[in-house]
Every structure is written in C-alpha cells, then in structure tokens.
Scaffold this motif. Structure first.
Motif, PDB file in Angstrom:
ATOM      1  N   GLN A   1      10.385   9.425  12.607  1.00 36.60           N
ATOM      2  CA  GLN A   1      11.539   8.734  13.163  1.00 36.60           C
ATOM      3  C   GLN A   1      12.209   9.638  13.839  1.00 36.60           C
ATOM      4  O   GLN A   1      12.540  10.722  13.593  1.00 36.60           O
ATOM      5  N   PHE A   2      13.089   9.246  15.010  1.00 35.39           N
ATOM      6  CA  PHE A   2      13.881   9.678  15.582  1.00 35.39           C
ATOM      7  C   PHE A   2      15.149   8.871  16.130  1.00 35.39           C
ATOM      8  O   PHE A   2      14.694   7.982  16.636  1.00 35.39           O
ATOM      9  N   ASN A   3      16.091   8.866  15.313  1.00 35.89           N
ATOM     10  CA  ASN A   3      17.297   7.915  15.713  1.00 35.89           C
ATOM     11  C   ASN A   3      16.626   6.538  14.997  1.00 35.89           C
ATOM     12  O   ASN A   3      16.164   6.472  13.947  1.00 35.89           O
ATOM     13  N   THR A   4      16.623   5.789  15.837  1.00 35.08           N
ATOM     14  CA  THR A   4      16.386   4.337  15.665  1.00 35.08           C
ATOM     15  C   THR A   4      14.962   3.859  15.835  1.00 35.08           C
ATOM     16  O   THR A   4      14.321   2.856  15.761  1.00 35.08           O
ATOM     17  N   THR A   5      14.318   5.033  16.481  1.00 34.32           N
ATOM     18  CA  THR A   5      12.681   4.739  17.062  1.00 34.32           C
ATOM     19  C   THR A   5      12.088   5.333  15.799  1.00 34.32           C
ATOM     20  O   THR A   5      11.927   6.351  15.382  1.00 34.32           O
ATOM     21  N   ILE A   6      11.031   4.443  15.178  1.00 30.95           N
ATOM     22  CA  ILE A   6      10.095   4.501  14.504  1.00 30.95           C
ATOM     23  C   ILE A   6       9.096   4.834  14.696  1.00 30.95           C
ATOM     24  O   ILE A   6       8.173   4.080  15.475  1.00 30.95           O
ATOM     25  N   TYR A   7       8.388   5.946  14.735  1.00 26.95           N
ATOM     26  CA  TYR A   7       7.113   6.643  15.173  1.00 26.95           C
ATOM     27  C   TYR A   7       5.825   6.011  14.113  1.00 26.95           C
ATOM     28  O   TYR A   7       4.831   5.998  14.632  1.00 26.95           O
ATOM     29  N   GLY A   8       6.085   6.302  12.842  1.00 29.27           N
ATOM     30  CA  GLY A   8       5.197   5.727  11.919  1.00 29.27           C
ATOM     31  C   GLY A   8       5.597   5.377  10.578  1.00 29.27           C
ATOM     32  O   GLY A   8       7.007   5.503  10.638  1.00 29.27           O
ATOM     33  N   LEU A   9       5.007   5.024   9.698  1.00 29.79           N
ATOM     34  CA  LEU A   9       5.533   4.584   8.417  1.00 29.79           C
ATOM     35  C   LEU A   9       5.362   5.589   7.156  1.00 29.79           C
ATOM     36  O   LEU A   9       5.308   5.310   6.114  1.00 29.79           O
ATOM     37  N   ASP A  10       5.153   6.882   7.864  1.00 22.96           N
ATOM     38  CA  ASP A  10       5.213   8.095   6.679  1.00 22.96           C
ATOM     39  C   ASP A  10       6.154   8.758   6.823  1.00 22.96           C
ATOM     40  O   ASP A  10       6.824   9.137   7.859  1.00 22.96           O
ATOM     41  N   ASP A  11       6.580   9.420   5.677  1.00 23.03           N
ATOM     42  CA  ASP A  11       7.563  10.537   5.537  1.00 23.03           C
ATOM     43  C   ASP A  11       6.910  11.645   4.916  1.00 23.03           C
ATOM     44  O   ASP A  11       7.250  11.919   3.450  1.00 23.03           O
ATOM     45  N   ARG A  12       6.110  12.390   5.233  1.00 24.86           N
ATOM     46  CA  ARG A  12       5.133  13.199   4.622  1.00 24.86           C
ATOM     47  C   ARG A  12       5.777  14.161   3.817  1.00 24.86           C
ATOM     48  O   ARG A  12       5.049  14.771   2.934  1.00 24.86           O
ATOM     49  N   TYR A  13       6.776  14.826   4.439  1.00 27.31           N
ATOM     50  CA  TYR A  13       7.445  15.999   3.849  1.00 27.31           C
ATOM     51  C   TYR A  13       8.013  15.281   2.508  1.00 27.31           C
ATOM     52  O   TYR A  13       8.017  16.324   1.574  1.00 27.31           O
TER      53      TYR A  13
ATOM     54  N   HIS B   1       0.843  -1.097   0.157  1.00 25.89           N
ATOM     55  CA  HIS B   1      -0.006   0.122   0.026  1.00 25.89           C
ATOM     56  C   HIS B   1       0.793   1.189   0.206  1.00 25.89           C
ATOM     57  O   HIS B   1       0.288   2.181   0.270  1.00 25.89           O
ATOM     58  N   LEU B   2       2.058   1.277  -0.542  1.00 27.58           N
ATOM     59  CA  LEU B   2       3.073   2.409  -0.522  1.00 27.58           C
ATOM     60  C   LEU B   2       2.392   3.521  -1.299  1.00 27.58           C
ATOM     61  O   LEU B   2       2.013   3.139  -2.365  1.00 27.58           O
ATOM     62  N   LYS B   3       2.544   4.423  -1.134  1.00 28.69           N
ATOM     63  CA  LYS B   3       1.674   5.571  -1.578  1.00 28.69           C
ATOM     64  C   LYS B   3       2.672   6.735  -1.654  1.00 28.69           C
ATOM     65  O   LYS B   3       3.283   7.210  -0.651  1.00 28.69           O
TER      66      LYS B   3
ATOM     67  N   GLY C   1       6.883  12.941   0.679  1.00 25.73           N
ATOM     68  CA  GLY C   1       5.433  12.364   0.207  1.00 25.73           C
ATOM     69  C   GLY C   1       5.703  10.896   0.088  1.00 25.73           C
ATOM     70  O   GLY C   1       5.085  10.371  -0.908  1.00 25.73           O
ATOM     71  N   VAL C   2       6.184  10.250   0.914  1.00 28.49           N
ATOM     72  CA  VAL C   2       6.309   8.791   1.013  1.00 28.49           C
ATOM     73  C   VAL C   2       5.191   8.192   2.338  1.00 28.49           C
ATOM     74  O   VAL C   2       5.486   8.735   3.579  1.00 28.49           O
ATOM     75  N   HIS C   3       4.421   7.444   1.922  1.00 30.57           N
ATOM     76  CA  HIS C   3       3.259   7.151   3.035  1.00 30.57           C
ATOM     77  C   HIS C   3       3.383   5.696   3.074  1.00 30.57           C
ATOM     78  O   HIS C   3       3.144   5.042   2.071  1.00 30.57           O
TER      79      HIS C   3
END
Length: 788
Positions: free
Chosen positions: A674-686, A27-29, A688-690
C-alpha cells in the motif's frame, strides 16, 4: 491497448458506499513475522505487478528511467536520490515499481466503461479492485440525480466549473485540495488561481501527514523542513528513527542506513512494532543482499508505547544531563548552547520533577534500554533524528517534534555534517507543494511578493485546512471542492462524517489518473478530469516538457516522462488549471494564463520572481541532479528570527495516557502492499498477513486477558464526542506490541478517528492515537453498518 472489460450490474441511483465493503475473504493467512526487508522477494513483487497490469515490456523500460538523471521522478515517496552516481539496476523500491506499474498499465477506464457501470455498483468493489480497473481516458460528468458518469468535452467541463464558481456568494465557498503528486509548476499556477479567484481555502495532504513537523520547526529553527542531506545520513554516527517504518514507507532509506552502518554508524529504532525495515535489510543491488543474510540495521530497538515517546525523550535528556555532570563538557555542546540557543537554564530545571523509573513506566521501555540508548549518543556529535507519522499524528506531536529538537540542541548536532533533523515526507512532492505556496495560511511576506509581481490584491484571510474544510463542507459553508489528485475521502478521518459532508457539495471536481473511492462519494454534480502520470510524455506545442519536484531534503530536480499516454484525450495539470482560470476569470485577466498554459519555462520564470531560492530556475533545474534550496538552519546555523536567529529550548509536558480497563489505544498504519490510500495488493508480508486487511494486531496478554483468542472476529468501537463509531468484522492477530496498544490498517479504521481528534497547533488528524473498545463480533452490528 484494450479497454478494461470489467462490467457490473447496471442499477438505479442509490447512495454509494463510503468505505471499503465490509467483508472477509475467508482465506486470511497468518505467517511468521519477517526480520529483514527488501531482497529478492521485493524484486519479484515489483515485476509481478507489471505483469498483472499487462505492462511488462513498457513498464520495465520505464523502470530503468525512474529516479535517474534525465529520467522521471517516482510518484511514490519523497526520499531523495543520490547526488552522485545512481544505480543503473534499480534506483527505486518495490512500492515505487508498483506505483509505476499502475501508471504504465494498458488497462483503461473509458466512457464506455462508465456507461456500463453505475456509480453505486462500482462502490460495491473494494478499494483494491477499484484501483486495478486501469487509467482514466476521458473527462466525465455526473449530473445531479444521475447513476452513471457520462462523457463531457474539456471545454464544457471548464464551463461547468466556471458556472458553479460564478454562482457562489463568496470565493470562500470554494476550496482547492492538493495531492503531493502535483509538480511544482502545476502547484504554483493552482495556488495562483485560487488567490486570483479570491480565497486561501487550500487544504492539502500536508495537513494530514507533516503539518505537525512544520508547526514544530518553523517557529524554533526558522524553517519547516529538515536540516540534513542524504550525504549526512551516510556520515552520521548515530541515527535515531522514531515512529517510522522505512521498510514500507520509504524503502530506499534502507540503502542510506546501510551506508551509515558501513561507515561505522549506529542506529536506534523507536517504535511500538518491531518492523522488518528497522531490523534488517537485504540490498537487491548488492550480491550479499541476494545470496547473503543482508545487513542488521537497528543496533538497539526501543519498544515504546503509543504516545510514550515524550516520556522516552525526556528520559534520554535526563540521562544525558547526568552524563554531563559526570564528564563536564564532554557530553553537551556548551559553546553551541551558549551561542546558538536560548532558554537552556529554564529547560534543565524541569528535570528535578522526573525520575527514570516513572519515565520508564510511562514510555514502556526498560530503564536498562534507556541507559543503553543514552550511552550510545552521549559521546557522539553527528546525530540525526528521523521521524514519520508515528510522531506527527499524535495529539502532542508538535511538542514531540520540539522535544527531539531539544536533544540535537543539547548536543549541538544541527547544522553540522552528519547531524540534524529529518522528517521523512510521505508523498513525492508534498514538500514542493508547500514551497510553491500551497498553504491555507501563507505569510504576509509571501503574499506581498505575489502582490508586487502580479499587481492585484491577494486574499489575506486564512483559509481552511483539511479538517476545517471537511467541517465547512458539512456545514454547507463550502459548496464547490476541486481536488488536484489524491483520494480525500479515504485519506481523511471520520469516514462517515466526511462522506456525509461530500454529499452536500454542489460540485466535486477530481483531477486523477485512476478511479478511486473519492470519485464515487460525490456532490450533487461531479467531474473527473483525467491527466498525465509522472511517467507519461508531457508534450506541449510539439515539445517534450520537464516538470520539477522537491524531495524530503530540499533538492529541486527535473522529471521527464518516458511513456506514451494511454489516451490522446488527456491534458496536463498545469493546462487544466490555466484553462479553468481562463474560463472562470476571463482571457483578459491580469495574469497571462495562456502563456503559462503554453510554457512550463514561463511558469518557472514566475516562480523565480516570487519565491526565494529559485534564482536561475530554468537553468539550474536542468543541471544534473538539480539544486538544493537554501536552508539557513542547515547551512549557517541561523535559526528563529524571533529569538535573534537562535533556537529556543522548549518545555513540554508528558501526556496522560491512562486508559479505562476495557479501553485500548489504537494507531492506524499502512500495509507493505500500500502507498497512502492506494492499495497495491492484499498482503502485508513483512508482518505475516496475507489475503486480507481487516485485522487488529494485539498483545498476546491482552488477548488472553479479554477472553479472546487469535483469529477471533471482533468489532471495534470509538466513543469520542459522545458518538459511537463502529468498524465491524476484524480478525485478531497476536503481535509483539506493548500491552493495551493495538494497530490496524487505514483507511479501514479511519471511520474510528473523530474529526475532532486532532494534533494541538497543527490541527492534523491524530490517527495514531485513537481510544477504542473491542468486542466479539456481533452480526447485528455488521448488518447495521455494512451499507456504509
């Protein structure tokens, strides 16, 4: 609070996965690239995480205390808080709020959870879902050959550690790793314990982020830190941001840049990617940030090639020298150069061998843009150069730090209001850790002071940094590893090599607030010791304690938690170290560990005696806003003692970045979620990767030239050291990036970064300079590597 009910199948002992499971969601957008950072989306994202963590009420209450006077210091980045008034609405950024959400969560990982879930099966989860399981509640132990972590008492945990440490043939068979989250107080007793035990093996997260900055600055300006304050950022005439993306890595920096712009300052952005945080800013604290278009930040963007920064810096210097010839005494600060520097004549001789067109080709920036940048700084004095890991993780990063210093020396722009150097640290107290002597190679002067105060001989043999520690573990020279926070496996280079090393340990101990992959790739035995977060109440002998931290600009301030911890079976990091010390060294050791166990004030009294700049520590740390540590380069224009307190110009070389026809240069980066190795979610909205992370950003011409198309699945290969390293199953995303350059996310592509690909002098992993080959995805490659 309810236990987190996650339950996966119960399986027999197997070797757990070293990496994120290699899967695509399907579902990569991909959407348009954003031109501005922050604003209302950032506010909404902050509160969405609190809702997800079932902590909306308690988390929101804590947010109003984060980074406030008398509150607690954010555990995310090290950007400084204002010395004066602070916003009562939001003195934090989106990622700070997300970090707080994971600290405030009501989800818990209990002994019962570990009973139901085998280590192997937990490793089948990706890093995002592992991190979302909740807060650790009790110490747990994994016996040799065991499939499950099982509960263990605190006393038995410390006995287990002591047993292993006593069994070693030498103290140097142990290593003690530190994360930047650790407070000054815990860091001081931690390094003291390692020295009392007999080793300087103290690898830390500085070895992977800004060791390069310290290596470049300490011999030249006499201090391995920046030379500016937050007020200097506001007063600068020009701020040059090199190899850094503040919109994601230090979002509150955008407010400082916005103030600089409001005061008439100009901003030059130097980066392979045109990041939203470099281009524009919508301040959620201001009305125009909510309903308006925000502030255009970068006045000039220079799209430099990966590792083309050196050629760019030399081009600017050459142009400044030309401007000085045209207007003698109006461009360079000749008085400063004569009185405060050395080596100027030899430095300027080198420019006879360069021409602007060649430098332009090497850096990938048009000559017109280079001239425009030089013109912007030529007749200005208050100039600040900021940089991040886009500089420090290059193989010639130390040289580039010194080249940026060369520019401010030419201009006399150091040790003045609104001018200087600003390495932007990543983790909240990583700079404080080093000040507290978390260092594998402390100076003799530092050791002498400790020795004089404590009355026992300090070890003098330099210890292992991160890269050397990983190699020593692999060679079984280090057999016990104690990790004070962090996720060393995911942060380190050469993931498969690192994982194979960790599996050889006799004991791995991790002090943590949450579960991460570093707990699942373990030694023959393993312990997880749960501790308080920065936001938690820390109560010792019935009294709520304060700890202290140091930010990127050398301010030491107090931090006091505001939340009731998720478990009554947690103890703070300082007490963990002291109880380990008493179990290992005996309660009658020359250091009174029980005193430090019972009183942070006692720890601060010792720091005051052992580390310069901390006089009246207990009094000053309780003052509003804390206090600045002394910085002779900033405050007195006193630089390297070796050069009679002057700063030397450094002559450096331009690297050869030639690539084979089928090679590309890859840099790793983090997503906005994300902060360092901590993944908060699966988006990189700036960007454009979701809903996905296994992507590779490529120039459209490169995609076409190689016969690929946007959306193609590919495998990535590295061949350093004659070894084939593979990161399979990535999706191509077109992006405005220089040709032959690519960018991917870490830790997914850390597997491609050779443990031998390091920065000269600092020995940091050169994760922003990885030669790769790209091939269409081969299912056989995937099957071969998917078990890793």
């Amino acid at each position: 609070m309810e236990d987190n009910k996650k339950d996966v199948k119960n399986s027999s002992p197997k070797e757990p996965a070293a990496e994120n499971p290699i899967r695509l969601t399907g579902h990569l957008k991909i959407t348009k690239v954003e031109k501005k950072a922050a604003g209302i989306p950032a506010v909404l994202a902050s509160f969405a995480d609190l809702i997800e963590e079932k902590a909306l009420l308690r988390g929101t209450m804590a947010l109003f205390k984060m980074n406030q006077f008398g509150g607690f210091d954010c555990s995310s980045c090290a950007w400084p808080d204002p010395d004066d008034d602070r916003s009562p609405i939001a003195e934090y950024c989106e990622n700070g709020a997300k970090a707080l959400a994971e600290e405030a969560t009501t989800k818990k990982v209990t002994p019962e959870f570990f009973r139901k879930n085998a280590v192997y099966d937990l490793a089948e989860l990706d890093d995002y879902h592992i991190g979302k399981l909740g807060r650790l509640t009790d110490p747990v132990y994994l016996p040799e050959g065991g499939a499950h972590y099982q509960p263990i008492s605190w006393d038995d945990a410390f006995k287990k550690i002591a047993q292993h440490l006593h069994a070693l043939a030498s103290p140097d068979e142990a290593a003690f790793y530190t994360s930047g989250r650790t407070s000054n107080e815990a860091s001081f007793v931690y390094q003291l314990f390692a020295k009392a035990y007999g080793t300087l093996n103290m690898p830390d997260c500085s070895n992977m982020c800004h060791e390069t900055s310290g290596s470049g600055l300490r011999p030249t300006i006499g201090i391995g830190k920046g030379t500016v304050t937050l007020e200097d950022m506001h007063d600068a005439e020009v701020v040059i941001i090199v190899g850094q993306n503040p919109g994601t890595n230090a979002p509150r920096m955008l407010s400082a840049l916005s103030k600089c712009k409001g005061n008439g300052g100009k901003i030059i952005a130097v980066n392979p990617l045109p990041e939203a945080g470099l281009m524009g800013f919508k301040d959620p604290q201001a009305v125009k940030g909510i309903i308006g278009d925000g502030v255009k930040l970068a006045d000039l963007y220079l799209p430099v090639k990966i590792n083309g920064d050196m050629a760019l810096l030399k081009a600017l210097e050459m142009l400044l020298l030309d401007f000085e010839k045209q207007s003698p005494g109006k461009v360079l600060d000749q008085s400063f150069i004569k009185e405060k520097t050395t080596g100027y004549d030899d430095f300027i001789k080198q420019f006879g061998q360069y021409n602007l067109e060649d430098l332009s080709k090497e850096c990938g920036v048009a000559t017109a843009l280079l001239r425009e940048a030089a013109q912007m700084i030529a007749y200005k004095k208050r100039i600040i150069i900021c940089w991040g890991m886009g500089i420090t993780q290059q193989p010639n990063g130390v040289d580039m730090v010194r080249e940026m210093l060369n520019i401010v020396l030419l201009k006399g722009s150091i040790g003045i209001r609104g001018g200087g150097l600003c390495p932007v640290r990543g983790h909240s107290n990583v700079q404080g850790n080093r000040t507290m002597l978390i260092d594998e190679k402390p100076t003799d002067e530092q050791l002498d002071r400790l020795e004089k105060y404590y009355g026992f001989k300090m070890p003098r043999k330099h210890g292992y940094d991160v890269v050397r520690a990983i190699k020593a573990i692999h060679e079984e020279k280090v057999k016990v590893l104690f990790c004070m926070g962090g996720n060393l496996l995911s942060a380190a280079p050469d993931t498969t090599y690192t994982a194979n090393a960790l599996r050889k340990l006799k004991l791995l101990v991790c002090v943590s607030t949450k579960l991460n992959r570093g707990h699942l790739v373990h030694g023959k035995e393993a312990l997880i010791l749960p501790t308080y977060s920065r936001a938690d109440f820390d109560i010792v002998k019935g009294e709520l304690q304060i700890v202290s931290t140091e930010n990127s600009m050398g301010v030491v301030q107090s931090s006091k938690g505001v939340l009731k911890a998720v478990s009554d079976n947690l103890i703070n990091e300082t007490q963990i170290v002291c109880r380990m010390a008493m179990a290992t060294l005996g309660e009658n050791h020359i250091v009174n560990w029980q005193r430090y166990h019972d009183s942070y004030d006692a720890v601060r009294d010792a720091i005051e005696q052992c580390i310069p700049g901390f006089n009246n520590y207990n009094e000053r740390v309780r003052q509003k806003g804390g206090f600045y540590l002394p910085n002779a380069a900033r405050d007195e224009q006193r630089f390297a003692p070796k050069y009679d307190y002057r700063a030397p110009f450094t002559i450096t070389e331009i690297p050869d970045n030639t690539l084979a026809d089928d090679e590309y240069m890859m840099a790793t980066t983090r997503t906005h979620d994300q902060f360092n190795t901590t993944i908060y979610g699966l988006d990189d909205r700036y960007r454009g990767v979701h809903n996905g992370r296994r992507v590779i950003f490529m120039n459209e011409k490169d995609i076409e030239r190689a016969g690929f198309r946007a959306g193609d699945k590919v495998d990535l290969f590295n061949y350093d050291d004659g070894i084939e390293r593979v990161a399979p199953l990535f999706v191509i995303v077109p992006y405005p990036i220089p040709e032959k350059n690519t960018v991917t996310y870490f830790p997914e592509t850390n597997v491609l970064v050779s443990v031998n690909n390091v920065v000269k002098e600092s020995n940091m992993p050169a994760s922003k300079y990885v030669r790769i080959k790209i091939r269409k995805h081969d299912e056989a490659v995937y099957q071969k590597t998917s078990h890793l």
